[in-house]
Design an enzyme around this catalytic site. Structure first.
Site, PDB file in Angstrom:
ATOM      1  N   ALA A 178      -4.081   7.651  -4.373  1.00 29.61           N
ATOM      2  CA  ALA A 178      -2.915   6.457  -4.818  1.00 29.61           C
ATOM      3  C   ALA A 178      -3.211   5.533  -5.186  1.00 29.61           C
ATOM      4  O   ALA A 178      -2.928   4.708  -4.398  1.00 29.61           O
ATOM      5  CB  ALA A 178      -2.357   7.537  -3.907  1.00 29.61           C
ATOM      6  N   THR A 203       1.225  -1.637  -0.268  1.00 26.92           N
ATOM      7  CA  THR A 203      -0.233  -0.639   0.104  1.00 26.92           C
ATOM      8  C   THR A 203       0.983   1.215   0.169  1.00 26.92           C
ATOM      9  O   THR A 203       2.322   1.016  -0.117  1.00 26.92           O
ATOM     10  CB  THR A 203      -1.565   0.047   1.517  1.00 26.92           C
ATOM     11  OG1 THR A 203      -2.097   1.152   0.676  1.00 26.92           O
ATOM     12  CG2 THR A 203       0.179   0.328   2.447  1.00 26.92           C
ATOM     13  N   ASN A 204       0.470   2.688   0.430  1.00 25.64           N
ATOM     14  CA  ASN A 204       1.088   3.708   0.293  1.00 25.64           C
ATOM     15  C   ASN A 204       0.114   4.411   1.457  1.00 25.64           C
ATOM     16  O   ASN A 204       0.030   4.307   2.108  1.00 25.64           O
ATOM     17  CB  ASN A 204       0.745   4.576  -0.810  1.00 25.64           C
ATOM     18  CG  ASN A 204      -0.704   4.556  -1.428  1.00 25.64           C
ATOM     19  OD1 ASN A 204      -1.147   4.917  -0.723  1.00 25.64           O
ATOM     20  ND2 ASN A 204      -0.418   3.233  -2.723  1.00 25.64           N
ATOM     21  N   ARG A 205       1.481   5.684   1.415  1.00 22.00           N
ATOM     22  CA  ARG A 205       0.536   6.837   3.060  1.00 22.00           C
ATOM     23  C   ARG A 205      -0.334   7.626   2.578  1.00 22.00           C
ATOM     24  O   ARG A 205      -0.693   8.622   3.178  1.00 22.00           O
ATOM     25  CB  ARG A 205       2.344   7.821   2.612  1.00 22.00           C
ATOM     26  CG  ARG A 205       3.443   6.520   3.237  1.00 22.00           C
ATOM     27  CD  ARG A 205       4.928   7.348   3.612  1.00 22.00           C
ATOM     28  NE  ARG A 205       4.508   8.981   3.941  1.00 22.00           N
ATOM     29  CZ  ARG A 205       4.489   9.726   4.075  1.00 22.00           C
ATOM     30  NH1 ARG A 205       5.287  10.007   2.821  1.00 22.00           N
ATOM     31  NH2 ARG A 205       4.366  10.720   4.757  1.00 22.00           N
TER      32      ARG A 205
END
Ligand code: PMT
Length: 207
Positions: free
Chosen positions: A88, A21-23
């Site tokens: 995102a 995943t990402n921030r």
């Protein structure tokens, strides 16, 4: 006007317990949804997993992966007047999802990744969307040049470019500062709460 907004991160499963995943916190996309509904628009928010409350009055479809987000956007985008792609979305996903938890063996593990479908680029090309199209760009260098390249490659009317190398703006912060890259000009939106940027973006649609 009917508006579709994507927000948050995606989760790309590796096995039943792990994912990539990402921030992204979803704050930017949810702020746009809130501003749009307050301006009297009909809003569909398509979001990856976040800790945020869905703004009152917004239609909501939760998704996990980039592939799920693509399917929902492809289904609902044709009826929309405008779209804001603040999610995102993972650019790569595991080539295979293991049905069992992957065991530790050896000192290294190599994970094969394949490209996801670019939802924003598909909006014009594959989904034939003709409404006002706003993409976002998360950049750590050459903000304006990279954002303008995305504007042209993906057929957007506007790219909102964020410098995600800074911790006081961009991912997960309450504030943002952005370059608004249009076909014929670039505007600077000075550091302010994400809600202020959201209200400014929605004001571009008129009544
Ligand atoms: O969620 P927050 O914590 O508030 O942070 C979000 C943000 C403030 C940083 C937000 O404004 C932002 O920049 N979101 C997009 C981040 C991003 O994925 O940028 P990108 O440069 O990798 O992608 C460019 C555009 O293509 C984006 O509109 C993205 O939604 C879209 N995309 C990317 C890949 C893909 N497979 N499909 C897509 O639609």
């Amino acid at each position: 006007m009917k508006i579709l907004i994507t927000a948050g991160p995606t989760r790309e499963a590796i096995d039943p317990v792990r994912f990539l995943t990402n921030r992204s916190s979803g704050k930017m996309g949810y702020a746009i949804a809130d501003a749009a509904v307050h301006a009297g628009h009909q809003v569909l928010l398509v979001s990856g997993p976040t800790d945020l409350d869905v703004p009152a009055g917004v239609d909501f479809i939760p998704v996990e992966s980039a592939a799920e987000m693509y399917e929902v956007v492809a289904r609902y985008l044709p009826g929309m007047g405008a779209a804001f792609f603040a999610a995102a979305v993972a650019d790569f996903t595991p080539a295979e999802i293991s049905s069992r938890k992957i065991k530790k063996s050896g000192e290294k593990m190599i994970l094969e990744l394949v490209k996801t479908r670019d939802i924003l680029a598909s909006a014009r090309e594959t989904i034939s969307f003709r409404g006002f199209l706003v993409g976002f760009a998360a950049e750590t260098e050459n903000l304006e040049v990279n954002a303008r390249a995305k504007l042209e490659a993906k057929g957007c009317d506007l790219i909102v470019a964020n410098d995600v190398s800074r911790s006081d703006i961009g991912f997960d912060s309450h504030e943002n500062e952005a370059l608004l890259v249009f076909k014929d000009r670039t505007e600077v939106f000075k550091k302010a709460p994400k809600h202020d940027l959201a209200i400014y973006l929605i004001s571009m649609l008129g009544d």
